[in-house]
Design a protein around this motif. Sequence first.
Motif, PDB file in Angstrom:
ATOM      1  N   ILE A  65      46.821  33.888  22.320  1.00  0.00           N
ATOM      2  CA  ILE A  65      48.224  33.998  23.109  1.00  0.00           C
ATOM      3  C   ILE A  65      47.983  33.338  24.323  1.00  0.00           C
ATOM      4  O   ILE A  65      48.979  32.448  24.562  1.00  0.00           O
ATOM      5  CB  ILE A  65      48.338  35.748  23.506  1.00  0.00           C
ATOM      6  N   VAL A  66      46.816  33.405  24.946  1.00  0.00           N
ATOM      7  CA  VAL A  66      46.810  32.817  26.176  1.00  0.00           C
ATOM      8  C   VAL A  66      45.169  32.419  26.567  1.00  0.00           C
ATOM      9  O   VAL A  66      44.660  33.382  26.131  1.00  0.00           O
ATOM     10  CB  VAL A  66      47.446  33.419  27.386  1.00  0.00           C
ATOM     11  N   VAL A  67      45.059  31.393  27.331  1.00  0.00           N
ATOM     12  CA  VAL A  67      43.732  31.241  27.778  1.00  0.00           C
ATOM     13  C   VAL A  67      43.555  31.157  29.407  1.00  0.00           C
ATOM     14  O   VAL A  67      44.807  30.730  30.248  1.00  0.00           O
ATOM     15  CB  VAL A  67      42.868  30.107  27.290  1.00  0.00           C
ATOM     16  N   ALA A  68      42.308  31.582  30.111  1.00  0.00           N
ATOM     17  CA  ALA A  68      42.138  31.661  31.286  1.00  0.00           C
ATOM     18  C   ALA A  68      40.743  31.567  31.865  1.00  0.00           C
ATOM     19  O   ALA A  68      40.068  31.642  30.842  1.00  0.00           O
ATOM     20  CB  ALA A  68      42.898  33.024  32.019  1.00  0.00           C
ATOM     21  N   ASP A  69      40.457  31.147  32.885  1.00  0.00           N
ATOM     22  CA  ASP A  69      39.389  31.250  33.653  1.00  0.00           C
ATOM     23  C   ASP A  69      38.437  32.500  33.915  1.00  0.00           C
ATOM     24  O   ASP A  69      37.436  32.693  34.377  1.00  0.00           O
ATOM     25  CB  ASP A  69      39.063  29.881  34.472  1.00  0.00           C
ATOM     26  N   SER A  70      39.342  33.397  33.826  1.00  0.00           N
ATOM     27  CA  SER A  70      38.582  34.888  34.223  1.00  0.00           C
ATOM     28  C   SER A  70      39.308  35.925  33.391  1.00  0.00           C
ATOM     29  O   SER A  70      40.343  35.947  32.969  1.00  0.00           O
ATOM     30  CB  SER A  70      38.925  35.087  35.759  1.00  0.00           C
ATOM     31  N   ARG A  71      38.235  36.793  33.172  1.00  0.00           N
ATOM     32  CA  ARG A  71      38.842  38.034  32.216  1.00  0.00           C
ATOM     33  C   ARG A  71      39.741  38.968  32.802  1.00  0.00           C
ATOM     34  O   ARG A  71      40.761  39.245  32.176  1.00  0.00           O
ATOM     35  CB  ARG A  71      37.379  38.782  32.056  1.00  0.00           C
ATOM     36  N   GLU A  72      39.636  39.059  34.130  1.00  0.00           N
ATOM     37  CA  GLU A  72      40.576  39.778  34.904  1.00  0.00           C
ATOM     38  C   GLU A  72      42.216  39.178  34.980  1.00  0.00           C
ATOM     39  O   GLU A  72      42.853  39.944  34.841  1.00  0.00           O
ATOM     40  CB  GLU A  72      40.124  39.858  36.317  1.00  0.00           C
ATOM     41  N   ALA A  73      42.134  37.841  35.020  1.00  0.00           N
ATOM     42  CA  ALA A  73      43.598  37.184  34.682  1.00  0.00           C
ATOM     43  C   ALA A  73      44.061  37.492  33.428  1.00  0.00           C
ATOM     44  O   ALA A  73      45.234  37.735  33.464  1.00  0.00           O
ATOM     45  CB  ALA A  73      43.338  35.877  35.048  1.00  0.00           C
ATOM     46  N   LEU A  74      43.214  37.483  32.527  1.00  0.00           N
ATOM     47  CA  LEU A  74      43.729  37.795  31.229  1.00  0.00           C
ATOM     48  C   LEU A  74      44.309  39.446  31.061  1.00  0.00           C
ATOM     49  O   LEU A  74      45.240  39.626  30.244  1.00  0.00           O
ATOM     50  CB  LEU A  74      42.875  37.625  29.897  1.00  0.00           C
ATOM     51  N   ILE A  75      43.521  40.218  31.496  1.00  0.00           N
ATOM     52  CA  ILE A  75      43.861  41.719  31.537  1.00  0.00           C
ATOM     53  C   ILE A  75      45.136  41.827  32.256  1.00  0.00           C
ATOM     54  O   ILE A  75      45.866  42.608  31.702  1.00  0.00           O
ATOM     55  CB  ILE A  75      42.553  42.605  32.059  1.00  0.00           C
TER      56      ILE A  75
END
Length: 89
Positions: A65-75
């Motif tokens: 779906i999407v990728v980010a450099d932080s878990r919190e951003a994905l949540i």
Amino acid sequence: MVNGFVALARKQPLTAAEFAAVGDGRIAYVKPMQSEQLNALFPEAPELEPGLALFALLGADGSPIVVADSREALIESAREHELVTVAVH
């Protein structure tokens, strides 16, 4: 019914197709990954410096779906798109 899900007694585990359909597009999970793995899930992503810690948000069927450099951003992104995130081990 438990938490909005109907509990059914089954003798066999879910098939791959049944498991992929769990959540009907509403359930996602976070997968930690290294930048070297990025293009396997997101072929259109640019090449990144090796060794970077990233997090991918994947649908219950494993679709990226999407990728980010932080878990919190994905949540937070999942919440904004009305996705329920689950922990997988």
